[in-house]
Design an enzyme around this catalytic site. Structure first.
Site, mmCIF file in Angstrom:
data_model
loop_
_atom_site.group_PDB
_atom_site.id
_atom_site.type_symbol
_atom_site.label_atom_id
_atom_site.label_comp_id
_atom_site.label_asym_id
_atom_site.label_seq_id
_atom_site.Cartn_x
_atom_site.Cartn_y
_atom_site.Cartn_z
ATOM 1 N N ASP A 177 0.855 -1.187 0.000
ATOM 2 C CA ASP A 177 0.000 0.000 0.000
ATOM 3 C C ASP A 177 0.893 1.240 0.000
ATOM 4 O OD1 ASP A 177 -3.232 0.519 0.967
ATOM 5 O OD2 ASP A 177 -1.821 2.202 1.083
ATOM 6 N N ILE A 178 0.497 2.228 -0.789
ATOM 7 C CA ILE A 178 1.277 3.459 -0.927
ATOM 8 C C ILE A 178 1.226 4.311 0.346
ATOM 9 C CG2 ILE A 178 -0.491 5.019 -1.864
ATOM 10 C CD1 ILE A 178 1.464 5.644 -4.161
ATOM 11 N N ASN A 223 -12.677 -3.378 2.567
ATOM 12 C CA ASN A 223 -13.633 -2.277 2.674
ATOM 13 C C ASN A 223 -14.574 -2.412 1.480
ATOM 14 O OD1 ASN A 223 -12.385 -1.183 4.970
ATOM 15 N ND2 ASN A 223 -10.904 -0.071 3.722
ATOM 16 N N GLY A 264 -15.553 2.962 3.579
ATOM 17 C CA GLY A 264 -14.248 3.576 3.309
ATOM 18 C C GLY A 264 -13.579 3.096 2.038
ATOM 19 N N GLN A 265 -14.303 2.355 1.186
ATOM 20 C CA GLN A 265 -13.683 1.920 -0.069
ATOM 21 C C GLN A 265 -13.502 3.121 -0.995
ATOM 22 O OE1 GLN A 265 -15.729 -1.219 -2.237
ATOM 23 N NE2 GLN A 265 -14.051 -1.438 -3.705
ATOM 24 N N HIS A 302 -9.908 -5.275 -3.341
ATOM 25 C CA HIS A 302 -8.573 -5.517 -2.775
ATOM 26 C C HIS A 302 -8.713 -5.918 -1.321
ATOM 27 C CE1 HIS A 302 -9.700 -1.263 -2.628
ATOM 28 N NE2 HIS A 302 -9.126 -1.213 -1.440
ATOM 29 N N HIS A 305 -6.864 -5.772 2.144
ATOM 30 C CA HIS A 305 -5.748 -5.182 2.884
ATOM 31 C C HIS A 305 -5.219 -6.277 3.813
ATOM 32 C CE1 HIS A 305 -6.805 -0.792 2.232
ATOM 33 N NE2 HIS A 305 -7.993 -1.325 1.999
HETATM 34 P P1 AMP Z 1 -9.719 1.418 0.161
HETATM 35 O O1 AMP Z 1 -9.857 2.766 0.819
HETATM 36 O O2 AMP Z 1 -10.099 0.259 1.018
HETATM 37 O O3 AMP Z 1 -10.398 1.402 -1.193
HETATM 38 O O4 AMP Z 1 -8.161 1.221 -0.082
HETATM 39 C C1 AMP Z 1 -7.468 1.772 -1.151
HETATM 40 C C2 AMP Z 1 -6.024 1.698 -0.793
HETATM 41 O O5 AMP Z 1 -5.238 1.851 -1.966
HETATM 42 C C3 AMP Z 1 -5.560 2.783 0.182
HETATM 43 O O6 AMP Z 1 -5.049 2.171 1.364
HETATM 44 C C4 AMP Z 1 -4.482 3.542 -0.605
HETATM 45 O O7 AMP Z 1 -3.421 3.967 0.223
HETATM 46 C C5 AMP Z 1 -4.066 2.511 -1.622
HETATM 47 N N1 AMP Z 1 -3.497 3.044 -2.854
HETATM 48 C C6 AMP Z 1 -3.992 4.047 -3.622
HETATM 49 N N2 AMP Z 1 -3.232 4.227 -4.708
HETATM 50 C C7 AMP Z 1 -2.230 3.308 -4.633
HETATM 51 C C8 AMP Z 1 -1.107 2.977 -5.461
HETATM 52 N N3 AMP Z 1 -0.853 3.636 -6.611
HETATM 53 N N4 AMP Z 1 -0.275 1.985 -5.059
HETATM 54 C C9 AMP Z 1 -0.516 1.319 -3.898
HETATM 55 N N5 AMP Z 1 -1.561 1.575 -3.089
HETATM 56 C C10 AMP Z 1 -2.396 2.552 -3.446
#
Ligand code: AMP
Ligand code: ZN
Length: 114
Positions: free
Chosen positions: A30-31, A87, A93-94, A100, A102
């Site tokens: 995760d970024i 999520n 919170g998605q 995906h 986590h």
């Molecule tokens: P959610 O809020 O459950 O949809 O999670 C989306 C997740 O994607 C968040 O934890 C972000 O930090 C992560 N995210 C967004 N863009 C990227 C990216 N380019 N590379 C890796 N993780 C990312």
């Protein structure tokens, strides 16, 4: 899907720190990590959320869950305990609508989550 961030990561159009890849799943860091281990596990095939993944009647959800566990083992958090979170929907919170999991670990995780 043309305009999906995670489809672009699958297609290697956007870089990611990949930690595990199988035929049908991809795992990358995760970024914006919320724990020492914070890895996202996705099916390579586009499904919007966990509900859609559950309906993909071909064992794909199974593959994603197995990949999530393999990541936890590889990251060394499986024994201490880790959390797998989907999520599902904006109210939960998605923010990225390519399903995906986590995988979170490496610190104490409180319950209930926020
Ligand atoms: P959610 O809020 O459950 O949809 O999670 C989306 C997740 O994607 C968040 O934890 C972000 O930090 C992560 N995210 C967004 N863009 C990227 C990216 N380019 N590379 C890796 N993780 C990312
Ligand atoms: Zn996608």
């Amino acid at each position: 899907m043309t305009d999906c961030l995670f489809c672009k990561i699958v297609a290697k159009e956007i870089p990611a720190e990949v930690v595990l890849e199988t035929d049908r799943a991809l795992a990358f860091r995760d970024i914006n990590p919320q724990a020492p281990t914070h890895v996202l596990v996705i099916p390579k095939q586009h499904h919007a959320d966990a509900a859609a993944l559950a309906e993909a009647d071909d064992g794909l959800a199974d593959d994603v869950l197995k990949a999530a566990h393999a990541v936890a083992v590889q990251e060394g958090v499986a024994e201490a305990g880790y959390r797998v979170v989907f999520n599902t929907g904006p109210g939960a919170g998605q923010t990225v609508f390519h399903v995906h999991a986590h995988v979170l670990g490496g610190r104490g995780l409180t319950w209930p989550p926020g």
